[in-house]
Design a protein around this motif. Structure first.
Motif, mmCIF file in Angstrom:
data_model
loop_
_atom_site.group_PDB
_atom_site.id
_atom_site.type_symbol
_atom_site.label_atom_id
_atom_site.label_comp_id
_atom_site.label_asym_id
_atom_site.label_seq_id
_atom_site.Cartn_x
_atom_site.Cartn_y
_atom_site.Cartn_z
ATOM 1 N N GLU A 206 103.399 -34.190 -32.983
ATOM 2 C CA GLU A 206 104.835 -33.981 -33.164
ATOM 3 C C GLU A 206 105.352 -32.875 -32.253
ATOM 4 O O GLU A 206 106.449 -32.990 -31.693
ATOM 5 N N SER A 207 104.580 -31.827 -32.091
ATOM 6 C CA SER A 207 104.991 -30.741 -31.195
ATOM 7 C C SER A 207 105.020 -31.216 -29.751
ATOM 8 O O SER A 207 105.935 -30.875 -28.987
ATOM 9 N N LEU A 208 104.029 -31.992 -29.356
ATOM 10 C CA LEU A 208 103.981 -32.527 -28.002
ATOM 11 C C LEU A 208 105.211 -33.386 -27.712
ATOM 12 O O LEU A 208 105.865 -33.227 -26.675
ATOM 13 N N VAL B 272 98.226 -30.474 -22.758
ATOM 14 C CA VAL B 272 98.654 -29.071 -22.747
ATOM 15 C C VAL B 272 99.224 -28.671 -21.386
ATOM 16 O O VAL B 272 99.849 -27.608 -21.261
ATOM 17 N N LYS B 273 99.043 -29.509 -20.382
ATOM 18 C CA LYS B 273 99.623 -29.208 -19.071
ATOM 19 C C LYS B 273 101.144 -29.267 -19.107
ATOM 20 O O LYS B 273 101.799 -28.610 -18.282
ATOM 21 N N LEU B 274 101.703 -30.035 -20.038
ATOM 22 C CA LEU B 274 103.161 -30.089 -20.138
ATOM 23 C C LEU B 274 103.745 -28.739 -20.547
ATOM 24 O O LEU B 274 104.608 -28.204 -19.831
ATOM 25 N N PRO B 275 103.335 -28.143 -21.675
ATOM 26 C CA PRO B 275 103.902 -26.821 -21.995
ATOM 27 C C PRO B 275 103.583 -25.758 -20.954
ATOM 28 O O PRO B 275 104.393 -24.862 -20.720
ATOM 29 N N THR C 12 99.603 -31.718 -11.711
ATOM 30 C CA THR C 12 99.264 -31.923 -13.122
ATOM 31 C C THR C 12 99.995 -33.116 -13.710
ATOM 32 O O THR C 12 99.496 -33.748 -14.637
ATOM 33 N N MET C 13 101.192 -33.437 -13.203
ATOM 34 C CA MET C 13 101.956 -34.553 -13.760
ATOM 35 C C MET C 13 101.569 -35.889 -13.124
ATOM 36 O O MET C 13 101.459 -36.901 -13.808
ATOM 37 N N TYR D 41 108.848 -35.737 -11.655
ATOM 38 C CA TYR D 41 107.390 -35.779 -11.583
ATOM 39 C C TYR D 41 106.723 -36.187 -12.889
ATOM 40 O O TYR D 41 105.525 -36.471 -12.904
ATOM 41 N N LEU D 42 107.494 -36.284 -13.972
ATOM 42 C CA LEU D 42 106.980 -36.947 -15.170
ATOM 43 C C LEU D 42 106.961 -38.458 -14.998
ATOM 44 O O LEU D 42 106.257 -39.159 -15.728
#
Length: 428
Positions: free
Chosen positions: A253-255, A86-89, A144-145, A287-288
């Motif tokens: 799928e959303s992720l 959830v840190k991505l969104p 976070t990344m 940073y990903l």
């Protein structure tokens, strides 16, 4: 009888959608890996709550990509705990909100401070791991990344606000998502309240102040999500399933679609994209995929946070480096026995690319919060074997047009020697 038949036909599409999707292509690929952990998991996908999405990417003569998804036991209605994914969104929504403020004095690197205004809230006025000594949106995202730190996620949650997080994601079409809490022990009511935040100039004067916020919107909890046969609260064992009904939720799928929206924004509908600038996209790509040991701020300990530390599909038990020329743009999460990774892999030496996402649940005893999960015996070995199976398949797969991967070539940082201590043992 006719009425019953009509009702059946009316609900048939939703009934079919509720069935896990499995494609023969991916099933056959997984069957080629004889590793005992792989065979154990794929033969019992329900037990391990397994879901996999493998995406082949084909380029046309103009380098425009086309995506073909292959599924194994994917069911968006089947709950898994998304943990740090959830840190991505939250990172994307933080950048989007910053841009929406349209204040030229506010950038990703602008110093910010978090105050407190409600029970359970904490202040954060400085950050010694940042180059300027303060939190900033950019620094929160880096943390976070790179190694998936928890506190920066909670701070982005406080900046965006619980109401805006959920309304924004639902408006973008990610309707089955639910972001309800920070990664600290707070009540549902406390998580509805978020801190005052301010952005400051180098002299400490305020550029922009955001007041404390409260989310009055109800969450849809009609679908009950429970798991296990018991869980610990402190030293006490509660002998009943753990209730995830009000916890964070982010279907696989959303992720993956969120990740795709960052890396290939033109490939997803406009409403599913986030309001990022071209430089935001470059920043997120960096940073990903950047390694913790390459980064100067924070100065993570490169032995503890090795190159594949948050790259599950390339993380073997020896912690070897990724193959030469390979970069993985991804976000992982682990908690409550769940391991999840959503990734885009680019191999610049062999000129290949693909996406791979998976989640698995490894908790043989069915007890949660006991710190006795089967991460190292089943979870990470399975994800590594899965990653290598797909990677080797992609190395051998013929493409009509070779991809131009120049958009993913990043000028990564190089660690500069200095006397600062390295950052170790962060909460993640």
């Amino acid at each position: 009888m006719r009425t019953v038949l009509c009702l059946f036909l009316f609900f048939l599409p939703s009934l079919l959608r509720a069935q896990p999707r499995t494609d023969a292509v991916l099933a056959k690929l997984l069957a080629t890996n004889a590793h005992p952990v792989v065979q154990e998991v794929i033969q019992h996908p329900d037990r391990y709550r397994l879901q996999i999405i493998y995406t082949q990417i084909e380029r046309d003569r103009t380098n425009k990509p086309t995506f073909t998804n292959y599924y194994f036991h994917v069911d968006s209605t089947a709950y898994f705990n998304p943990a740090s994914t959830v840190k991505l969104p939250l990172a994307l929504l933080s950048l989007e909100k910053l841009n929406a403020l349209k204040n030229p004095q506010l950038t990703r690197e602008t110093a910010m401070q978090f105050d407190s205004a409600y029970i359970g809230q904490t202040r954060e006025w400085t950050d010694p791991t940042a180059q300027n000594g303060y939190p900033s949106i950019a620094h929160l995202i880096r943390k976070t990344m790179l190694v998936s730190e928890n506190d920066p996620y909670s701070r982005m949650y406080e900046f965006v606000g619980q109401q805006a997080i959920n309304r924004s994601l639902h408006a973008k079409g990610y309707v089955d998502t639910r972001i309800t809490h920070r990664f600290v022990r707070l009540t549902p009511d406390q998580n509805r309240h978020t801190n005052p935040v301010r952005f400051i100039r180098p002299d400490g004067t305020t550029i922009y102040a955001q007041p404390a916020a409260y989310n009055p919107d109800p969450f849809d909890t009609r679908r009950t999500d429970t798991l296990g046969i018991g869980y610990y609260v402190g030293d006490s064992l509660v002998r009943q399933p753990f209730d995830f009904t009000g916890r964070n939720k982010l279907p696989l799928e959303s992720l993956q679609r969120m990740l795709q929206s960052v890396l290939f924004p033109q490939s997803v509908p406009a409403r599913q994209r986030f309001g990022l600038t071209p430089d935001d996209y470059r920043f997120m790509k960096q940073y990903l995929s950047q390694f913790p040991g390459e980064t100067n701020y924070p100065k993570y300990d490169s032995a503890q946070y090795y190159d594949s530390y948050v790259k599950y599909f390339f993380m073997d038990s020896l912690h070897r480096k990724l193959p030469a020329g390979v970069r993985v743009f991804n976000k992982v999460g682990w908690a409550y026995g769940f391991l999840t990774d959503a990734s885009y892999v680019a191999d610049f030496r062999h000129n290949i690319e693909y996406m791979l996402s998976a989640t698995i649940y490894v908790n043989k005893d069915g007890i949660l919060n006991d710190d006795k999960y089967d991460y190292t015996s089943i979870g990470t070995p399975f994800l590594y074997q899965l990653g290598q199976t797909i990677y080797q398949h992609e190395l051998a797969r013929k493409r009509k047009n070779a991809p131009d991967l120049s958009a993913f070539r990043i000028d990564y940082e190089k660690r500069r020697p200095d006397n600062r201590p390295t950052v170790k043992d962060v909460a993640n």
